[in-house]
Enzyme design. Structure first.
Site, PDB file in Angstrom:
ATOM      1  N   ALA A 182       9.490 -14.397   1.872  1.00  0.00           N
ATOM      2  CA  ALA A 182      10.056 -13.822   0.988  1.00  0.00           C
ATOM      3  C   ALA A 182      11.316 -13.619   2.450  1.00  0.00           C
ATOM      4  O   ALA A 182      11.478 -13.121   3.188  1.00  0.00           O
ATOM      5  CB  ALA A 182       9.224 -12.459   0.433  1.00  0.00           C
ATOM      6  N   ILE A 220       1.704  -9.489   6.581  1.00  0.00           N
ATOM      7  CA  ILE A 220       0.566  -9.831   5.165  1.00  0.00           C
ATOM      8  C   ILE A 220       0.186 -11.051   5.070  1.00  0.00           C
ATOM      9  O   ILE A 220      -1.003 -11.096   5.109  1.00  0.00           O
ATOM     10  CB  ILE A 220       1.132  -9.324   3.704  1.00  0.00           C
ATOM     11  N   ARG A 224       7.365   8.392   1.560  1.00  0.00           N
ATOM     12  CA  ARG A 224       6.425   7.000   0.949  1.00  0.00           C
ATOM     13  C   ARG A 224       5.194   6.977   1.271  1.00  0.00           C
ATOM     14  O   ARG A 224       4.354   7.717   2.198  1.00  0.00           O
ATOM     15  CB  ARG A 224       7.454   6.380   2.464  1.00  0.00           C
ATOM     16  N   TYR A 258      17.256  -6.301  -2.933  1.00  0.00           N
ATOM     17  CA  TYR A 258      16.065  -6.739  -2.680  1.00  0.00           C
ATOM     18  C   TYR A 258      14.753  -6.418  -3.529  1.00  0.00           C
ATOM     19  O   TYR A 258      14.609  -7.340  -4.330  1.00  0.00           O
ATOM     20  CB  TYR A 258      15.632  -6.392  -1.626  1.00  0.00           C
ATOM     21  N   LYS A 301      13.001  -8.997  -5.973  1.00  0.00           N
ATOM     22  CA  LYS A 301      11.201  -8.464  -6.636  1.00  0.00           C
ATOM     23  C   LYS A 301      11.389  -8.723  -7.860  1.00  0.00           C
ATOM     24  O   LYS A 301      10.465  -8.943  -7.895  1.00  0.00           O
ATOM     25  CB  LYS A 301      10.621  -7.328  -5.782  1.00  0.00           C
ATOM     26  N   GLY A 325      20.319   1.894  -0.424  1.00  0.00           N
ATOM     27  CA  GLY A 325      19.366   1.348  -0.924  1.00  0.00           C
ATOM     28  C   GLY A 325      18.127   1.790  -0.975  1.00  0.00           C
ATOM     29  O   GLY A 325      17.320   0.948  -1.614  1.00  0.00           O
TER      30      GLY A 325
HETATM   31  N1  NAD Z   1       5.938  -5.086   4.305  1.00  0.00           N
HETATM   32  C1  NAD Z   1       5.785  -4.236   3.430  1.00  0.00           C
HETATM   33  O1  NAD Z   1       5.555  -3.334   3.124  1.00  0.00           O
HETATM   34  C2  NAD Z   1       5.893  -5.044   2.164  1.00  0.00           C
HETATM   35  C3  NAD Z   1       6.058  -3.856   0.972  1.00  0.00           C
HETATM   36  C4  NAD Z   1       6.820  -4.567  -0.333  1.00  0.00           C
HETATM   37  C5  NAD Z   1       6.657  -5.317  -0.279  1.00  0.00           C
HETATM   38  N2  NAD Z   1       6.679  -7.126   0.536  1.00  0.00           N
HETATM   39  C6  NAD Z   1       6.132  -8.360  -0.038  1.00  0.00           C
HETATM   40  O2  NAD Z   1       4.843  -9.038   0.927  1.00  0.00           O
HETATM   41  C7  NAD Z   1       5.743  -9.645   1.653  1.00  0.00           C
HETATM   42  C8  NAD Z   1       5.433 -10.467   2.782  1.00  0.00           C
HETATM   43  O3  NAD Z   1       6.187  -9.566   3.504  1.00  0.00           O
HETATM   44  P1  NAD Z   1       5.952  -8.876   5.105  1.00  0.00           P
HETATM   45  O4  NAD Z   1       6.123  -7.694   5.532  1.00  0.00           O
HETATM   46  O5  NAD Z   1       4.808  -9.874   5.368  1.00  0.00           O
HETATM   47  O6  NAD Z   1       6.968 -10.221   5.629  1.00  0.00           O
HETATM   48  P2  NAD Z   1       7.288 -10.988   6.903  1.00  0.00           P
HETATM   49  O7  NAD Z   1       8.745 -11.240   7.089  1.00  0.00           O
HETATM   50  O8  NAD Z   1       7.142 -10.634   7.971  1.00  0.00           O
HETATM   51  O9  NAD Z   1       6.453 -12.337   5.958  1.00  0.00           O
HETATM   52  C9  NAD Z   1       7.303 -13.094   5.097  1.00  0.00           C
HETATM   53  C10 NAD Z   1       6.987 -14.576   5.457  1.00  0.00           C
HETATM   54  O10 NAD Z   1       7.959 -15.549   4.929  1.00  0.00           O
HETATM   55  C11 NAD Z   1       8.345 -16.342   5.442  1.00  0.00           C
HETATM   56  N3  NAD Z   1       9.614 -16.992   4.599  1.00  0.00           N
HETATM   57  C12 NAD Z   1      10.952 -15.900   4.380  1.00  0.00           C
HETATM   58  N4  NAD Z   1      11.778 -17.168   3.992  1.00  0.00           N
HETATM   59  C13 NAD Z   1      11.150 -18.484   3.625  1.00  0.00           C
HETATM   60  C14 NAD Z   1      11.369 -19.331   3.315  1.00  0.00           C
HETATM   61  N5  NAD Z   1      12.466 -19.905   2.185  1.00  0.00           N
HETATM   62  N6  NAD Z   1      10.111 -20.294   2.856  1.00  0.00           N
HETATM   63  C15 NAD Z   1       9.027 -20.557   3.741  1.00  0.00           C
HETATM   64  N7  NAD Z   1       9.242 -19.283   3.741  1.00  0.00           N
HETATM   65  C16 NAD Z   1      10.063 -18.019   4.361  1.00  0.00           C
HETATM   66  C17 NAD Z   1       8.658 -15.933   7.050  1.00  0.00           C
HETATM   67  O11 NAD Z   1       9.330 -16.597   7.963  1.00  0.00           O
HETATM   68  C18 NAD Z   1       7.628 -15.029   6.826  1.00  0.00           C
HETATM   69  O12 NAD Z   1       6.494 -15.382   7.924  1.00  0.00           O
HETATM   70  C19 NAD Z   1       7.181 -10.289   0.587  1.00  0.00           C
HETATM   71  O13 NAD Z   1       6.609 -10.679  -0.435  1.00  0.00           O
HETATM   72  C20 NAD Z   1       7.774  -8.497   1.002  1.00  0.00           C
HETATM   73  O14 NAD Z   1       8.704  -8.615  -0.468  1.00  0.00           O
HETATM   74  C21 NAD Z   1       6.118  -6.139   1.447  1.00  0.00           C
END
Ligand code: NAD
Length: 311
Positions: free
Chosen positions: A84, A13, A214, A150, A154, A272
């Site tokens: 995250a 994202i 979903r 998780y 959040k 979960g």
């Molecule tokens: N993809 C989904 O369906 C979804 C749904 C609900 C919420 N989210 C939230 O959206 C956000 C992005 O999710 P995503 O799907 O792009 O995940 P993703 O894992 O592709 O992106 C997360 C990025 O954060 C980086 N990261 C992890 N730990 C870190 C740290 N300690 N310091 C710096 N960088 C760090 C990772 O390397 C990764 O590039 C997250 O907060 C996730 O919880 C995602």
């Protein structure tokens, strides 16, 4: 032009948010630690095209490093907080890591931002904060009973954002994303796994009986919401497609779109995982003027095309 920090900017994202911000002429700092939860080379590829852009800067580091955050935040106007430890399942096996990155990491970011000129933090939250279903669709008043570490982490991050606003006047909004899909999506998510299997005519494995539902949300709708909420809204908002399908229906749609001969098999359910998710996006629509545009069939088609092109 604004100066904007995107944490987790190399992820699914975050990299889309950066893409849009750069196209709009902003200066963007991407902070990412290239965590090995999934192949870091995918993350490097996600941001590959930005590297030549003079308005883009990559900082390889951790959101839990307060000193580093303070040095970055000095001249930043807005923060999109996407970093995250994602994934419900991994949080069940390693709850400390989800807590550490998602709750403590967010607290660390807020602490560092307190003494800066940051105007607002747009915090990526999740439908996982709802958990146990009392009624559907989930509106923002629905009780929060997360079913996984998780989801708890959040929810804690959301509360930290709220409290920092109330106590210290640090503005924020938490966007509760509902299962996001689209180009560059994480390889551990169902649509990505099913599409790969379907294109190879391999067996599609579903956890449980496939009757969980979903609300899948296309990435473009998520990015649109982020841009709108940068300047509007405070508190929590659902950002979801507003329509749910079962995992069985999802598998059949993917098989059909890809003219696949894949068969579906079932394995034991995962701890979960919520039974159902479905967003009411009325609050975002009524107050801010955001609503989803992409329907699931259209989104799955676009994703398959992208996937075929990339692989
Ligand atoms: N993809 C989904 O369906 C979804 C749904 C609900 C919420 N989210 C939230 O959206 C956000 C992005 O999710 P995503 O799907 O792009 O995940 P993703 O894992 O592709 O992106 C997360 C990025 O954060 C980086 N990261 C992890 N730990 C870190 C740290 N300690 N310091 C710096 N960088 C760090 C990772 O390397 C990764 O590039 C997250 O907060 C996730 O919880 C995602």
């Amino acid at each position: 032009m604004e100066k904007i920090l995107v944490t987790g900017g190399a992820g699914f994202i975050g990299s889309h948010i950066i893409d849009r911000l750069l196209k709009l002429g902003n200066e963007v700092i991407c902070l990412d630690n290239f965590d090995s939860y999934y192949d870091p080379s995918i993350k490097r590829k996600n941001i590959h095209f930005f590297m030549e852009n003079k308005n883009f800067e990559l900082v390889e580091g951790d959101i839990r490093d307060e000193h580093l955050l303070k040095s970055i935040l000095d001249e930043v106007d807005y923060v999109f907080h996407e970093a995250a430890q994602a994934g419900v399942r991994t949080s069940v096996t390693d709850p400390m890591k989800s807590h550490d990155v998602n709750a403590t990491g967010t607290l660390n970011l807020l602490k560092a931002a307190m003494d800066s000129n940051v105007k607002k933090i747009i915090n990526a939250s999740s439908s996982s904060v709802y958990g146990k279903v009392k009624y559907l669709p989930f509106d923002e008043e629905h009780p929060n009973q997360p079913l996984s570490p998780y989801g708890v982490s959040k929810l804690l991050a959301e509360h930290y954002c709220r409290v920092f606003d109330e106590l210290y006047g640090l503005k924020s909004v938490s966007l509760r994303y509902f299962t996001v899909y689209g180009p560059r999506m994480r390889p551990d998510l169902a649509i990505s796994i099913f599409t790969r299997s379907a294109l190879n005519n391999e067996t599609i494995t579903i956890f449980g009986n496939g009757e969980k539902t979903r609300d899948f949300t296309y990435i473009d709708d998520i990015i649109e919401a982020n841009l709108i909420f940068m300047k509007k809204g405070e508190g929590v908002y659902n950002i979801g497609g507003g329509h749910s399908i079962s995992i069985n229906e999802l598998a059949q749609k993917i098989i059909k779109i890809n003219n696949s001969k894949s068969e579906v098999v079932y394995t034991s359910p995962v701890k979960g995982d919520a039974d159902h998710t479905l967003a009411s996006y009325q609050k975002a629509w009524n107050e801010i003027g955001w609503k989803p545009k992409i329907k699931i069939d259209e989104g799955l088609e676009m994703y398959s095309k992208w996937f075929i092109n990339e692989n």
